[in-house]
Design an enzyme around this catalytic site. Structure first.
Site, short mmCIF file in Angstrom:
data_model
loop_
_atom_site.label_atom_id
_atom_site.label_comp_id
_atom_site.label_asym_id
_atom_site.label_seq_id
_atom_site.Cartn_x
_atom_site.Cartn_y
_atom_site.Cartn_z
N ARG A 33 22.65 -24.23 9.02
CA ARG A 33 23.03 -22.84 9.26
C ARG A 33 23.91 -22.42 8.08
NH1 ARG A 33 27.85 -20.47 12.62
NH2 ARG A 33 27.31 -18.29 12.46
N GLY A 84 32.05 -14.62 19.20
CA GLY A 84 31.72 -13.50 18.33
C GLY A 84 30.68 -12.66 19.06
N ARG A 123 38.42 -10.89 17.72
CA ARG A 123 38.23 -9.88 16.67
C ARG A 123 38.25 -8.48 17.27
NH1 ARG A 123 33.31 -12.88 14.74
NH2 ARG A 123 34.09 -14.52 13.39
N GLU A 168 24.64 -14.47 28.73
CA GLU A 168 23.74 -15.32 29.52
C GLU A 168 24.30 -15.61 30.90
OE1 GLU A 168 23.31 -18.89 27.13
OE2 GLU A 168 22.78 -17.68 25.39
N ASN A 169 25.65 -15.68 30.98
CA ASN A 169 26.27 -16.25 32.19
C ASN A 169 27.05 -15.28 33.06
OD1 ASN A 169 25.49 -19.02 31.67
ND2 ASN A 169 26.89 -18.89 29.93
P1 ADP Z 1 30.30 -19.16 20.62
O1 ADP Z 1 30.22 -17.74 20.15
O2 ADP Z 1 31.54 -19.87 20.15
O3 ADP Z 1 29.02 -19.94 20.49
P2 ADP Z 1 29.61 -18.90 23.43
O4 ADP Z 1 28.34 -18.21 23.12
O5 ADP Z 1 29.58 -20.23 24.10
O6 ADP Z 1 30.59 -19.02 22.18
O7 ADP Z 1 30.44 -17.88 24.35
C1 ADP Z 1 31.75 -18.14 24.74
C2 ADP Z 1 32.18 -17.05 25.71
O8 ADP Z 1 31.30 -17.05 26.83
C3 ADP Z 1 33.59 -17.26 26.25
O9 ADP Z 1 34.28 -16.04 26.30
C4 ADP Z 1 33.32 -17.77 27.65
O10 ADP Z 1 34.36 -17.49 28.54
C5 ADP Z 1 32.09 -16.96 28.00
N1 ADP Z 1 31.42 -17.49 29.18
C6 ADP Z 1 30.79 -18.68 29.32
N2 ADP Z 1 30.37 -18.83 30.62
C7 ADP Z 1 30.76 -17.70 31.28
C8 ADP Z 1 30.65 -17.24 32.63
N3 ADP Z 1 30.05 -17.97 33.56
N4 ADP Z 1 31.19 -16.04 32.92
C9 ADP Z 1 31.80 -15.30 31.99
N5 ADP Z 1 31.95 -15.67 30.73
C10 ADP Z 1 31.44 -16.86 30.37
#
Ligand code: ADP
Length: 414
Positions: A99, A221, A250, A344-345
């Site tokens: 990457r 991000g 940010r 996603e979550n």
């Molecule tokens: P990165 O950008 O470092 O790859 P991720 O895509 O893993 O990070 O996203 C991290 C964010 O996703 C964090 O703010 C985390 O709290 C949030 N997150 C992960 N699971 C959940 C959830 N079930 N509900 C809400 N937020 C979530």
């Protein structure tokens, strides 16, 4: 082909080993052998590695740089202690996919790395001084370890957005600043936006040309992209990843006059303000608590703290504004796609962002929204004119697939 996917940062390194090839890509039979990450590079480093669905293994070692990390990693993987039976020696790693954060205007697609390409990535250091040097260290370390004959491919965060038109990528500042210093919007998270656009069209049985969507990558991000006929035509991050949506730490969009104002009032240098806007702002800055959306939501449920509520509200409002802006930029679109840890979550954040968008034909089905967590699926109602999808991103898989396709000399499938 066993592909080692590397994402090397300043003090951390993420990796995956994925076995794939043209036929496996076509049949979605890519084989994820192992994944892991190393934190604390430069001192006592912690390496976490997971082989298939076995429990995570944690190792510690003093590792001074990415070269030492790769060396240690390969010695572990090829040792008797490791369960990774597919890799018995360095010769079982057939290619390395990297990457690379910034490809500037030079790299519009994933590219096999040779000395000329390496020089090009070096030329982009000015544009991403915090990221590209680490990516280059990763490339050189892999070349040292595996030798020049093992092909390496660079997959750029920026390249998916090379299709932006001038009206979208130029800032309204004196034009010579673009000519002299290449100051313009580039956009990031391109691998993620491209991956979810590809999965969306696979789910719906569409061609690339028929892919008209707005994608939201909401992780630490955050960025949005407007995609028309499969091409990115606008995106929210700019010259650097600071522009656009509210993120974990940010600020996203702000009045640029604020920079010198903060510098004057707080006695900070311009680069200290830059750091403040990148690392102390966003969800963390507003809430005063954390950059982590999951924690903010838990806190909100328990205490209904005003600033936590504000942080979440501002985050969602900004995202919704971008949805509106991109609907205008695209002249309407077919679907809105959410990805990244939050996208996603968190059904709650998705619902908040989509709230009040019924005028545009977007209706969230609350049941489907709750069900679609960490999985691919549509969560808009059947009568919705503007569809809503959640699609987990997989940047490492796309990097592995690009690596194979570049080496085999075929156009990438997404
Ligand atoms: P990165 O950008 O470092 O790859 P991720 O895509 O893993 O990070 O996203 C991290 C964010 O996703 C964090 O703010 C985390 O709290 C949030 N997150 C992960 N699971 C959940 C959830 N079930 N509900 C809400 N937020 C979530």
């Amino acid at each position: 082909m066993n592909v080692l996917v590397l994402n090397s940062g300043s003090s951390s390194l993420k990796f995956q080993i994925i076995a794939t090839d043209l036929e496996q890509i076509k049949q979605r039979k890519d084989d994820r052998i192992a994944k892991g990450q190393v934190e604390g590079v430069g001192g006592e480093a912690i390496l976490r590695i997971r082989y298939r669905d076995q429990p995570v293994e944690t190792l510690t070692a003093a590792l001074r740089d990415v070269g030492a990390v790769l060396d240690y990693l390969m010695r572990y993987i090829t040792s008797d202690r490791s369960p990774i039976s597919e890799i018995k020696s360095a010769a079982d790693v057939h290619a390395v996919g990297h990457r690379v954060v910034h490809g500037g205007e030079l790299f519009t697609e994933s590219t096999q790395i040779d000395d000329r390409v390496l020089k090009g990535i070096e030329e982009c250091i000015d544009l991403a001084p915090l990221h590209n040097p680490n990516n280059i260290k990763g490339i050189l370390a892999a070349r040292d370890l595996f030798g020049k004959d093992v092909p390496q491919v660079a997959v750029f965060d920026t390249s998916f957005h090379h299709s932006l038109g001038e009206q979208a990528y130029l800032y309204a500042i004196p034009y010579h600043l673009y000519r002299r210093h290449k100051i313009r919007r580039y956009g990031f998270h391109g691998t993620s936006h491209r991956y979810v656009a590809f999965r969306y069209r696979a789910l719906r049985g569409l061609t690339r040309d028929q892919t008209n969507i707005i994608t939201f990558h909401l992780g630490n991000g955050c960025s949005a992209a407007a995609i028309k006929a499969g091409n990115s035509v606008d995106t929210s991050m700019g010259m650097t990843p600071l522009e656009g949506l509210v993120m974990g730490t940010r600020a996203g969009d702000l009045d640029p006059a604020i920079v010198s104002l903060i510098a004057g009032k707080e006695g900070l240098s311009a680069s200290e303000v830059d750091t403040l806007l990148n690392t102390q702002s966003g969800l963390l800055g507003i809430s005063g608590l954390t950059n982590d959306m999951r924690e903010l939501q838990a806190e909100l449920k328990e205490h209904d703290d005003r600033r936590v509520r504000l942080a979440v509200e501002i985050f969602c409002y900004r995202a919704r504004k971008y949805m509106g802006a991109y609907l205008a930029a695209l002249g309407g679109t077919d679907a809105v796609v959410f990805t990244g840890g939050i996208g996603e979550n968190s059904p709650d954040i998705r619902a908040r962002i989509c709230a009040g968008m019924e005028w545009a034909g977007l209706r969230v089905d609350p049941g489907k929204n709750q069900e679609t967590v960490g999985s691919e699926g549509k969560f808009s109602t059947e009568d919705s004119k503007l569809l809503a999808y959640a699609i987990p991103t997989d940047e490492e898989l796309l990097i592995a697939q690009d690596t194979v396709q570049v080496i085999r000399g075929v156009p990438h499938s997404s």
